[in-house]
Design a protein around this motif. Structure first.
Motif, PDB file in Angstrom:
ATOM      1  N   THR A 136       0.869  -1.235   0.133  1.00 38.35           N
ATOM      2  CA  THR A 136       0.049   0.112   0.136  1.00 38.35           C
ATOM      3  C   THR A 136       0.922   1.212   0.059  1.00 38.35           C
ATOM      4  O   THR A 136       0.549   2.334  -0.651  1.00 38.35           O
ATOM      5  CB  THR A 136      -0.945  -0.004   1.156  1.00 38.35           C
ATOM      6  OG1 THR A 136      -0.241  -0.179   2.498  1.00 38.35           O
ATOM      7  CG2 THR A 136      -2.064  -0.911   0.869  1.00 38.35           C
ATOM      8  N   ASP A 137       2.129   1.263   0.767  1.00 39.24           N
ATOM      9  CA  ASP A 137       2.877   2.596   0.770  1.00 39.24           C
ATOM     10  C   ASP A 137       3.376   2.759  -0.595  1.00 39.24           C
ATOM     11  O   ASP A 137       3.416   4.012  -0.940  1.00 39.24           O
ATOM     12  CB  ASP A 137       3.812   2.389   1.927  1.00 39.24           C
ATOM     13  CG  ASP A 137       3.080   2.457   3.316  1.00 39.24           C
ATOM     14  OD1 ASP A 137       2.012   2.489   3.510  1.00 39.24           O
ATOM     15  OD2 ASP A 137       3.930   2.435   4.315  1.00 39.24           O
ATOM     16  N   PHE A 138       3.965   1.672  -1.174  1.00 36.18           N
ATOM     17  CA  PHE A 138       4.560   2.202  -2.567  1.00 36.18           C
ATOM     18  C   PHE A 138       3.570   2.417  -3.637  1.00 36.18           C
ATOM     19  O   PHE A 138       3.501   3.134  -4.181  1.00 36.18           O
ATOM     20  CB  PHE A 138       5.266   0.653  -2.662  1.00 36.18           C
ATOM     21  CG  PHE A 138       6.001   0.862  -4.061  1.00 36.18           C
ATOM     22  CD1 PHE A 138       7.022   1.697  -4.081  1.00 36.18           C
ATOM     23  CD2 PHE A 138       5.591   0.048  -5.282  1.00 36.18           C
ATOM     24  CE1 PHE A 138       7.831   1.701  -5.555  1.00 36.18           C
ATOM     25  CE2 PHE A 138       6.054   0.123  -6.339  1.00 36.18           C
ATOM     26  CZ  PHE A 138       7.351   0.972  -6.523  1.00 36.18           C
ATOM     27  N   ALA A 139       2.523   1.835  -3.513  1.00 34.45           N
ATOM     28  CA  ALA A 139       1.394   1.803  -4.503  1.00 34.45           C
ATOM     29  C   ALA A 139       0.853   3.483  -4.260  1.00 34.45           C
ATOM     30  O   ALA A 139       0.605   4.093  -5.181  1.00 34.45           O
ATOM     31  CB  ALA A 139       0.075   0.975  -4.208  1.00 34.45           C
ATOM     32  N   TYR A 159      10.020   0.867  -1.928  1.00 36.20           N
ATOM     33  CA  TYR A 159       9.745  -0.314  -2.789  1.00 36.20           C
ATOM     34  C   TYR A 159      10.638  -1.329  -1.969  1.00 36.20           C
ATOM     35  O   TYR A 159      10.139  -2.501  -1.710  1.00 36.20           O
ATOM     36  CB  TYR A 159      10.286  -0.037  -4.208  1.00 36.20           C
ATOM     37  CG  TYR A 159      10.559  -1.299  -4.725  1.00 36.20           C
ATOM     38  CD1 TYR A 159       9.340  -1.928  -5.663  1.00 36.20           C
ATOM     39  CD2 TYR A 159      11.662  -1.953  -5.086  1.00 36.20           C
ATOM     40  CE1 TYR A 159       9.421  -2.937  -6.215  1.00 36.20           C
ATOM     41  CE2 TYR A 159      11.667  -2.954  -5.948  1.00 36.20           C
ATOM     42  CZ  TYR A 159      10.410  -3.271  -6.624  1.00 36.20           C
ATOM     43  OH  TYR A 159      10.531  -4.440  -7.518  1.00 36.20           O
ATOM     44  N   ASN A 160      11.838  -1.154  -1.622  1.00 39.69           N
ATOM     45  CA  ASN A 160      12.438  -2.428  -1.225  1.00 39.69           C
ATOM     46  C   ASN A 160      12.129  -2.730   0.301  1.00 39.69           C
ATOM     47  O   ASN A 160      12.203  -3.754   0.806  1.00 39.69           O
ATOM     48  CB  ASN A 160      14.060  -1.603  -0.981  1.00 39.69           C
ATOM     49  CG  ASN A 160      14.710  -1.869  -2.374  1.00 39.69           C
ATOM     50  OD1 ASN A 160      14.418  -2.662  -3.077  1.00 39.69           O
ATOM     51  ND2 ASN A 160      15.517  -1.007  -2.744  1.00 39.69           N
ATOM     52  N   LYS A 161      11.734  -1.641   1.211  1.00 39.13           N
ATOM     53  CA  LYS A 161      11.259  -2.086   2.393  1.00 39.13           C
ATOM     54  C   LYS A 161      10.041  -2.822   2.266  1.00 39.13           C
ATOM     55  O   LYS A 161       9.701  -3.776   3.192  1.00 39.13           O
ATOM     56  CB  LYS A 161      11.177  -0.695   3.398  1.00 39.13           C
ATOM     57  CG  LYS A 161      12.176  -0.070   3.583  1.00 39.13           C
ATOM     58  CD  LYS A 161      11.902   0.847   4.631  1.00 39.13           C
ATOM     59  CE  LYS A 161      13.277   1.306   5.417  1.00 39.13           C
ATOM     60  NZ  LYS A 161      12.904   2.657   6.421  1.00 39.13           N
ATOM     61  N   SER A 162       9.175  -2.562   1.291  1.00 37.22           N
ATOM     62  CA  SER A 162       7.773  -3.290   1.226  1.00 37.22           C
ATOM     63  C   SER A 162       8.233  -4.838   0.652  1.00 37.22           C
ATOM     64  O   SER A 162       7.447  -5.825   1.159  1.00 37.22           O
ATOM     65  CB  SER A 162       7.053  -2.444   0.263  1.00 37.22           C
ATOM     66  OG  SER A 162       6.641  -1.312   0.687  1.00 37.22           O
ATOM     67  N   LEU A 163       9.179  -4.920  -0.273  1.00 39.89           N
ATOM     68  CA  LEU A 163       9.542  -6.063  -0.654  1.00 39.89           C
ATOM     69  C   LEU A 163      10.260  -6.921   0.440  1.00 39.89           C
ATOM     70  O   LEU A 163       9.820  -8.086   0.675  1.00 39.89           O
ATOM     71  CB  LEU A 163      10.720  -5.959  -1.775  1.00 39.89           C
ATOM     72  CG  LEU A 163      10.040  -5.654  -3.203  1.00 39.89           C
ATOM     73  CD1 LEU A 163      11.120  -5.726  -4.015  1.00 39.89           C
ATOM     74  CD2 LEU A 163       8.781  -6.358  -3.571  1.00 39.89           C
ATOM     75  N   GLU A 164      10.696  -6.482   1.261  1.00 36.16           N
ATOM     76  CA  GLU A 164      11.237  -7.123   2.586  1.00 36.16           C
ATOM     77  C   GLU A 164      10.163  -7.837   3.449  1.00 36.16           C
ATOM     78  O   GLU A 164      10.277  -8.693   4.089  1.00 36.16           O
ATOM     79  CB  GLU A 164      12.159  -6.140   3.377  1.00 36.16           C
ATOM     80  CG  GLU A 164      13.363  -5.883   2.650  1.00 36.16           C
ATOM     81  CD  GLU A 164      14.490  -4.923   3.524  1.00 36.16           C
ATOM     82  OE1 GLU A 164      14.040  -4.465   4.532  1.00 36.16           O
ATOM     83  OE2 GLU A 164      15.462  -4.235   2.837  1.00 36.16           O
TER      84      GLU A 164
END
Length: 111
Positions: free
Chosen positions: A66-69, A98-103
């Motif tokens: 959600t944050d990245f979106a 993006y990277n934090k969301s993927l993590e």
């Protein structure tokens, strides 16, 4: 960063293995799109920037990021008016979000 309730719903509906497979595809495709987004930004191609950010927004929402979106949604909106200062502020931190969301997604599927 992640909407866990939505992610839980997806897992319940389709299974953890299936959603994890979708996540792996998303990682590859979104990484390419993110590179394209930065290239469009560097070229100040606002039409391309709007299209790419829209695509990233949609696919990221489907992965509960959600944050990245939301960052992508703002870029999409700001691209309509070629708001360079607003886009600059978002893109400076976009890779971090993006990277934090993927993590967080990776941690969810490891658990």
């Amino acid at each position: 960063m992640i909407d866990y309730s939505y992610l839980d719903s997806l897992v319940e509906l389709l299974g953890k293995v299936a959603i994890n497979e979708i996540r792996l595809v998303y990682i590859n495709e979104s990484a390419e799109k993110l590179e394209d987004l930065f290239a469009a930004w560097e070229a100040k191609n606002f039409t391309e920037l709007q299209d790419i950010s829209h695509s990233l927004k949609s696919s990221s929402l489907s992965m509960s990021m959600t944050d990245f979106a939301e960052q992508c949604r703002m870029i999409e909106e700001l691209s309509q008016t070629a708001d360079e200062q607003g886009i600059k502020l978002i893109t400076e931190n976009l890779s971090v979000v993006y990277n934090k969301s993927l993590e967080e997604l990776a941690a969810y599927f490891k658990g």
